[in-house]
Design a protein around this motif. Structure first.
Motif, PDB file in Angstrom:
ATOM      1  N   ASP A   4       0.813  -1.197   0.000  1.00 30.23           N
ATOM      2  CA  ASP A   4       0.000   0.000   0.000  1.00 30.23           C
ATOM      3  C   ASP A   4       0.853   1.257   0.000  1.00 30.23           C
ATOM      4  OD1 ASP A   4      -2.205  -1.420  -0.059  1.00 30.23           O
ATOM      5  OD2 ASP A   4      -2.786  -1.133   2.035  1.00 30.23           O
ATOM      6  N   ASN A   5       2.048   1.136   0.580  1.00 28.53           N
ATOM      7  CA  ASN A   5       2.826   2.345   0.818  1.00 28.53           C
ATOM      8  C   ASN A   5       4.117   2.446   0.029  1.00 28.53           C
ATOM      9  OD1 ASN A   5       0.836   2.928   2.583  1.00 28.53           O
ATOM     10  ND2 ASN A   5       2.137   3.257   4.361  1.00 28.53           N
ATOM     11  N   ASP A   6       4.344   1.578  -0.917  1.00 29.97           N
ATOM     12  CA  ASP A   6       5.532   1.765  -1.746  1.00 29.97           C
ATOM     13  C   ASP A   6       5.410   1.074  -3.092  1.00 29.97           C
ATOM     14  OD1 ASP A   6       6.786  -0.987  -1.555  1.00 29.97           O
ATOM     15  OD2 ASP A   6       6.712  -0.461   0.567  1.00 29.97           O
ATOM     16  N   VAL A   7       6.205   1.575  -4.019  1.00 28.92           N
ATOM     17  CA  VAL A   7       6.312   0.957  -5.343  1.00 28.92           C
ATOM     18  C   VAL A   7       7.801   0.959  -5.701  1.00 28.92           C
ATOM     19  CG1 VAL A   7       4.054   1.519  -6.322  1.00 28.92           C
ATOM     20  CG2 VAL A   7       5.864   3.225  -6.367  1.00 28.92           C
ATOM     21  N   PRO A  55      10.783  12.720  -5.003  1.00 27.30           N
ATOM     22  CA  PRO A  55       9.407  12.506  -5.439  1.00 27.30           C
ATOM     23  C   PRO A  55       9.095  13.193  -6.770  1.00 27.30           C
ATOM     24  CG  PRO A  55       9.482  14.085  -3.622  1.00 27.30           C
ATOM     25  CD  PRO A  55      10.857  13.521  -3.756  1.00 27.30           C
TER      26      PRO A  55
ATOM     27  N   THR B 125      -4.385  11.694  -5.458  1.00 29.26           N
ATOM     28  CA  THR B 125      -3.752  10.456  -5.906  1.00 29.26           C
ATOM     29  C   THR B 125      -3.814  10.286  -7.421  1.00 29.26           C
ATOM     30  OG1 THR B 125      -5.839   9.382  -5.372  1.00 29.26           O
ATOM     31  CG2 THR B 125      -4.070   9.171  -3.766  1.00 29.26           C
ATOM     32  N   VAL B 186       0.361   6.388   7.735  1.00 31.21           N
ATOM     33  CA  VAL B 186      -0.312   6.808   6.501  1.00 31.21           C
ATOM     34  C   VAL B 186      -0.776   5.561   5.762  1.00 31.21           C
ATOM     35  CG1 VAL B 186      -0.090   8.081   4.336  1.00 31.21           C
ATOM     36  CG2 VAL B 186       1.208   8.814   6.346  1.00 31.21           C
ATOM     37  N   GLU B 187      -2.068   5.480   5.545  1.00 30.75           N
ATOM     38  CA  GLU B 187      -2.632   4.317   4.836  1.00 30.75           C
ATOM     39  C   GLU B 187      -2.653   4.619   3.347  1.00 30.75           C
ATOM     40  OE1 GLU B 187      -3.945   1.535   6.216  1.00 30.75           O
ATOM     41  OE2 GLU B 187      -4.335   2.066   8.310  1.00 30.75           O
ATOM     42  N   GLY B 188      -1.680   4.113   2.631  1.00 31.17           N
ATOM     43  CA  GLY B 188      -1.666   4.339   1.189  1.00 31.17           C
ATOM     44  C   GLY B 188      -0.472   5.184   0.785  1.00 31.17           C
ATOM     45  N   LEU B 189      -0.096   5.050  -0.450  1.00 32.80           N
ATOM     46  CA  LEU B 189       1.095   5.740  -0.955  1.00 32.80           C
ATOM     47  C   LEU B 189       0.785   7.195  -1.269  1.00 32.80           C
ATOM     48  CD1 LEU B 189       4.064   5.402  -1.957  1.00 32.80           C
ATOM     49  CD2 LEU B 189       3.111   4.825  -4.196  1.00 32.80           C
ATOM     50  N   TRP B 191       1.137  10.453  -3.253  1.00 31.17           N
ATOM     51  CA  TRP B 191       1.416  10.596  -4.686  1.00 31.17           C
ATOM     52  C   TRP B 191       2.799  11.205  -4.917  1.00 31.17           C
ATOM     53  CZ3 TRP B 191       3.036  13.518  -8.626  1.00 31.17           C
ATOM     54  CH2 TRP B 191       2.826  12.993  -9.914  1.00 31.17           C
ATOM     55  N   TYR B 193       5.659   9.866  -4.453  1.00 30.63           N
ATOM     56  CA  TYR B 193       6.706   9.158  -3.701  1.00 30.63           C
ATOM     57  C   TYR B 193       6.722   7.700  -4.125  1.00 30.63           C
ATOM     58  CZ  TYR B 193       7.220  13.251  -0.812  1.00 30.63           C
ATOM     59  OH  TYR B 193       7.483  14.522  -0.391  1.00 30.63           O
ATOM     60  N   HIS B 194       7.885   7.070  -3.996  1.00 29.64           N
ATOM     61  CA  HIS B 194       7.913   5.619  -4.199  1.00 29.64           C
ATOM     62  C   HIS B 194       7.774   4.914  -2.862  1.00 29.64           C
ATOM     63  CE1 HIS B 194      12.053   6.419  -3.137  1.00 29.64           C
ATOM     64  NE2 HIS B 194      12.264   5.136  -2.969  1.00 29.64           N
ATOM     65  N   ASN B 195       7.953   5.688  -1.796  1.00 24.98           N
ATOM     66  CA  ASN B 195       7.819   5.156  -0.441  1.00 24.98           C
ATOM     67  C   ASN B 195       7.550   6.365   0.443  1.00 24.98           C
ATOM     68  OD1 ASN B 195       8.613   4.448   2.292  1.00 24.98           O
ATOM     69  ND2 ASN B 195       9.506   2.591   1.410  1.00 24.98           N
ATOM     70  N   ASN B 196       6.544   6.247   1.286  1.00 29.55           N
ATOM     71  CA  ASN B 196       6.148   7.415   2.085  1.00 29.55           C
ATOM     72  C   ASN B 196       7.251   7.902   3.021  1.00 29.55           C
ATOM     73  OD1 ASN B 196       3.650   7.248   0.962  1.00 29.55           O
ATOM     74  ND2 ASN B 196       2.674   6.291   2.744  1.00 29.55           N
TER      75      ASN B 196
END
Ligand code: SF4
Ligand code: FES
Lengths: 852, 209
Positions: A4-7, A55, B125, B186-189, B191, B193-196
């Motif tokens: 959910d938090n990375d790609v 980013p 997003t 944080v629930e979800g990525l 926008w 960022y590749h990682n929060n």
């Protein structure tokens, strides 16, 4: 895998493949990055394949969302795949970069992958043996298809075989499929995914010489007026709206939305000094003809254009063909007919359409009236299914006439186009006209009493028994046709006779022959997923799709041809559609279908396509000059591609921005697509459909309301991919029906109730009326900030939801001269069944909030 | 008009904190959950360079490359947040801007006595534009986004109601402790960022400046 938090960031070594979106007509350019799992790029520009610092910058087209990434498996190896909009092509890079819609932004989730919900892709050929679909080898399956064709043809000649094929899934596949059908089999019984006959979708324009995709997207940026009829541009042609129309409006263009619903695009139009003409369902032809009448009464018609570019002689029109003889008009005939019809007087039209007479006049003035210098407004006329799937001749003719009356065509900022649905990839590979002319059993009686043979409504021929083997490819007719409840009943009954008890070829032939002799039918379903039609299939042929194995070609709504690269393998033993058609054709004795690749088919197509709006031969010739294949040449053009027709100018390969320009650029054609190059006005006679309209109208004494249907933003077509993307489908886990609170109150339902929509009198022009029903979640919004999306008396539902099929109540009314269905003109009674479990989970917020 | 209401609400809040219209609340450290300081007090008192003294690996652009975990950061007090207020704050990295709001209706993962206090990342997003100026608490909505008009349902986890975004607006997990509201996850990525937690400066580090 995406968490959910990375790609993962693609490394500089990632493979890049150029393609275009797998979905809608807009045809946004896309790129695919593929690299082994375990390798990863870094966040600075020199460390990643995008060449950007993370980013990513807003609107820069390089953000990676979790929906854009997946992991696929090939030969036991795992690969990261990112499918993202490309930031360097004219389609989706005008206002922002790499723009995309909710549909395109989630393509990666639809790739066959152990991580996605795509595991139920069809992987092996199957035959129904002893009542159950069982895996068989390809040879057995292909022999069985050929045998079904043979048995059907033994009994009913070529008419015994019907084919139902998509119009969009790449020229290579449609060419091979139609070659099998029209050339090898010679059958007239052909239907497209969205209609039952090989008919023009907009007969009143096509037969007038007007092309349905005639503009350049950028024309909407240059227009004075952007008129959108029966088309929700923001939701369904999203990037044309966001990257093109919006720029035009910011630059002063007036947006006009003509639609029975007050959608986002309606509110956007109103909020930007434009208009929303919220007409009564089905009355488009009256409204547009009333507009024409006001233009004529004011003398605003473009006389110069009409004199130079429309057919003025009755005899020339008569010579054009039976359709033109029947419906074509000289300008004088047209003018007289419009002025003589009292229903087209704005005051009377107001009664029928619900649009106030002064709004009809204002709209006429907007598009018709020259300014004080005599300059005429540039209007781009856009339309889609709301117009098309009503009364198809009258509606399309009425809009085409407005184009001709104003002469607003073929110059920058002026033109016409469908909004469009899917992209276009249809290429007929066999003698369709001959097959239809010689064998069709459907005729139309002209007003002179002449019987003319027309393309047959094949869905009716499935019902009435003429078709004994139905080969359905990449579409789901038992949901997608009209009056589908009755069609499913017929298909169930006709496929339920004798079943083979083993995979032995003779046993299969015995059972199917017996079934056909009892009035039954064999059904072959060539597909990527099991769908509703698959439930009835005797033979299942697993196909590959977008991005898998073959490089393919098709074009978008401004005729922009691109290559769709194959970048991954298909599942199991699935094969490309062209190869399946080739195997069937060869099994049936064809000697010219032994292609070795999709590229070979494309070469064959391109080498002969030297005229018309999709002329490609120039690309082929240029490629030859450079020692390349046509596919290689198109590949070089990456996501930008080339707008058809392709031409050579001074030896250079050029595309064509818009058609119908005065110095016509379409090889082998005049400005308009008739024998003389002049366009033709078309009769719009409300008397022709009025009785049917009265029958289709909701009957208030039965508590009926209009239940019209269409696309919504996030759901693509029949949801073959979106039911498998949890992020997408969670918004609408079931079909829904938008109701006006006044109707909801009267019926006694509230948001989140499960309702059934029933009609026990579904119109059927071929026989007795039938019954239909489907269920849906009531979507009711109290006090939406910008107005109710549906007016009282009209409900709207998604058109192709699996298992909750709106077409179950769609009438069997097809234009007798050109059998296109009137899917939109459905009505029914809404009945509360109970509370849905989705009541708390679903959002019922307004879906039409536009910027103010 | 709703926009004016928001502006009024925002002005009201800013007056109480004495800050300017673009005030961004950086959080306090993860370990002061008992503190009852106002956000501005916290900023002044926070120990500056904890994260820098750890010598985290630097990205080529000179930014701190990553946080190891989501910090627990105080962002406001329940008592100072009225229905309709919108408070902006950064978390967990600088420039990851978020908004905290009180909807007046119970919301998924809402906190506070009425379960109506929620926070979301403000970067749309779809393509990263900020929706913080388009938050309509009385409609439980963020949007239409100023760029391509996506709207999100704030009562249902930031669900995309309509528009081009493919993912929900990332919801910030909140905890209420002693009347204070803390961001914890944080629930979800986010926008872009590749990682929060990577490629940016953690908000604690910001306080050293
Ligand atoms: S607008 Fe159409 S082509 Fe563009 S990303 Fe969306 S679905 Fe794909
Ligand atoms: S950035 Fe918000 S809708 Fe595009």
């Amino acid at each position: 895998m995406s968490h959910d938090n990375d790609v993962p960031i693609p490394p500089t070594s990632a493979e890049r493949h150029s393609t275009a979106c797998r979905y809608c007509i807009v045809g946004c350019g896309y790129e695919v990055f593929k690299w082994p799992v375990g390798e990863e790029g870094g966040p600075s520009a020199d460390q990643n394949a995008f060449g950007i610092d993370f980013p990513a910058q807003a609107l820069g087209g390089n953000g990676i969302t979790t929906e854009m990434h997946t992991v696929i498996e090939e030969n036991g190896e795992e690969y990261n795949v990112i499918v993202k909009p490309d930031d360097d092509n004219p389609v989706n890079n005008q206002w922002s970069s790499g723009d995309h819609s909710v549909r395109g932004g989630s393509i990666a989730q639809t790739l066959y992958s152990p991580e996605n919900d795509t595991e139920d892709r069809l992987k092996y050929p199957q035959i129904r043996i002893g009542g159950t679909l069982q895996p068989v080898d390809w040879e057995t399956a292909i022999e069985a298809v050929a045998k079904a064709n043979e048995l059907a043809m033994d009994r009913n000649g070529p008419n015994g075989v019907g084919q139902k094929l998509y119009f969009y899934q790449f020229v290579e596949n449609t060419y091979a499929g139609t070659k099998l059908h029209f050339d090898v089999i010679g059958s007239p019984n052909w239907g497209g995914h969205n209609r039952p006959a090989l008919t023009p979708e907009n007969p009143g324009m096509r037969n007038a010489g007007l092309w349905q995709f005639a503009y350049d997207y950028e024309d909407t940026q240059k227009a004075d007026n952007v008129v959108m009829v029966g088309a929700e541009f923001y939701e369904n042609k999203s990037i044309i709206f966001q990257e093109h129309i919006q720029l035009g409006v910011q630059d002063g263009a007036t947006p006009v939305h003509i639609d029975p619903r007050q959608t986002f695009t309606s509110n956007y139009s109103q909020n930007n000094d434009g208009m929303h003409l919220q007409l009564e369902v089905g009355t488009d032809a009256v409204l547009l003809s009333s507009v024409a009448r006001h233009i004529l009464e004011q003398g605003w018609e473009n006389t110069e254009f009409i004199e130079e570019w429309t057919m003025r002689e009755r005899s020339t029109i008569d010579d054009e063909g039976w359709y033109q003889k029947e419906f074509g008009q000289t300008f004088e005939e047209y003018q007289e007919a419009i002025l003589d019809e009292p229903r087209y007087k704005p005051e009377n039209a107001a009664e029928i359409t619900g649009i106030p007479a002064e709004d009809i006049r204002s709209f006429a003035e907007l598009i018709g009236k020259p300014d004080e210098n005599g300059e005429r407004p540039n209007t781009v006329f856009l339309w889609e299914k709301g117009l098309i799937w009503g009364f198809s001749h009258e509606n399309s003719a009425a809009l085409g006439n407005l184009v001709l009356l104003t002469g607003s065509v073929g110059r920058p900022g002026a033109g016409l186009s469908r909004g469009g649905g899917h992209q276009e990839g249809f290429w007929v590979g066999g003698p369709a006209g001959e097959a239809i002319g010689e064998h069709s059993t459907q005729t139309f009686t002209t007003s002179d009493g002449e019987e003319v043979t027309i393309a047959p409504d094949t869905d009716e021929r499935v019902r009435n028994g003429e078709i004994l083997h139905w080969h359905v490819i990449g579409c789901d007719p038992v949901r997608g046709s009209y009056n589908t409840q009755q069609l499913r009943n017929a298909v169930r009954e006709r496929t339920s006779g004798p079943q083979p008890q083993s995979a032995d070829a003779e046993e299969i032939a015995r059972a199917w022959a017996e079934r056909m002799d009892q009035g039954g039918m064999v059904l072959t379903n060539q597909e990527i997923y099991p769908r509703t039609t698959t439930e009835f299939a005797d033979i299942v042929l697993p196909a590959t799709t977008w991005g898998e194995e073959s490089d393919y070609h098709r074009w978008n709504g401004e005729r922009r041809l691109r290559q769709y690269s194959g970048f991954m393998e298909g599942p199991g033993e699935a094969k490309p559609d062209w190869e399946i058609f080739s195997m069937i054709g060869q099994e049936m004795g064809a000697t010219d279908m032994d292609w070795g690749s999709a590229d070979e088919i494309f070469e064959e197509i391109a080498s002969e396509a030297d005229h018309g709006v999709h002329a490609l031969k120039a690309i082929h010739d240029k490629a030859q000059e450079e020692g390349k294949t046509t596919a290689e040449k198109v590949s070089e053009m990456d996501t930008t591609g080339i707008q058809l027709p392709a031409r050579l100018e001074d030896g250079e390969l050029v595309g064509t921005d818009r058609v119908h320009q005065p110095d016509e650029k379409v090889p082998g054609s005049g400005r308009f697509f008739t024998s003389t190059g002049d366009a033709i006005f078309m009769q719009v006679d409300w008397n022709r459909v009025e009785d049917v309209y009265e029958e289709l109208k909701p009957d208030p004494s039965n508590d009926e309301i209009w239940v019209t249907n269409g696309r919504v933003n996030r759901l693509w077509q029949n949801l073959y991919s979106h039911t498998r993307d949890p992020q997408i489908i969670k918004r609408f886990k079931q079909n829904f029906i938008e109701l006006n609170p006044a109707d909801a109150d009267r019926i006694g339902v509230e948001a989140g109730d499960l309702v059934e929509i029933r009609n026990d009198d579904v119109y059927n022009m071929y026989g007795e009326n039938t019954e239909g029903s489907f269920t849906a979640i009531a979507y009711v919004t109290e006090d939406p900030p910008q107005g109710q999306i549906v007016p009282e008396g009209t409900a709207f539902t998604y058109w192709l939801y699996p298992g909750q099929v709106a077409n179950d109540i769609a009438p069997a009314y097809l234009d007798p001269a050109n059998p296109n269905p009137s899917y939109k003109l459905a009505a029914g009674e809404v009945v509360r069944l109970g509370e849905s479990e989705l009541k708390e989970e679903m959002s019922f917020q307004a879906r039409n909030i536009a910027p103010e | 008009m709703p926009d004016d209401d928001i502006d009024r609400a925002r002005r009201r809040f800013l007056q109480t904190t004495g800050a300017g219209a673009t005030l961004i609340l950086a959080g306090c450290s993860a370990f002061d959950s008992d503190s009852d300081e106002t956000p501005t007090d916290t900023q002044e008192e926070t120990n500056p360079s904890e994260s820098e003294t750890d010598d985290p690996p630097e990205s080529p652009s000179g930014q701190v490359e990553q946080l190891d975990a989501y910090p627990r950061v105080k962002i406001a007090s329940v008592s100072e947040l009225s229905t309709g207020d919108v408070i902006e704050f950064e978390y967990p990295l600088q420039e990851q801007s978020n908004f905290l709001t009180r909807l007046g209706e119970q919301a998924w993962d809402g906190v506070g006595p009425d379960g109506d206090i929620v926070a979301f990342n403000a970067m749309c997003t779809h393509a990263g534009c900020s929706v913080s100026g388009s938050v309509e608490p009385e409609d439980s909505r963020a949007g239409p986004c100023p760029c391509h008009y996506t709207s999100f349902d704030l009562s249902k986890g930031g669900l995309v109601n309509m528009g081009q975004a493919t993912s929900d607006l990332p919801q910030i997990d909140l905890e209420v402790d002693g009347g204070d509201i803390y961001a914890t996850y944080v629930e979800g990525l986010v926008w872009g960022y590749h990682n929060n937690l990577r490629t940016g400066t953690p908000i604690e580090a910001a306080q050293s400046n």
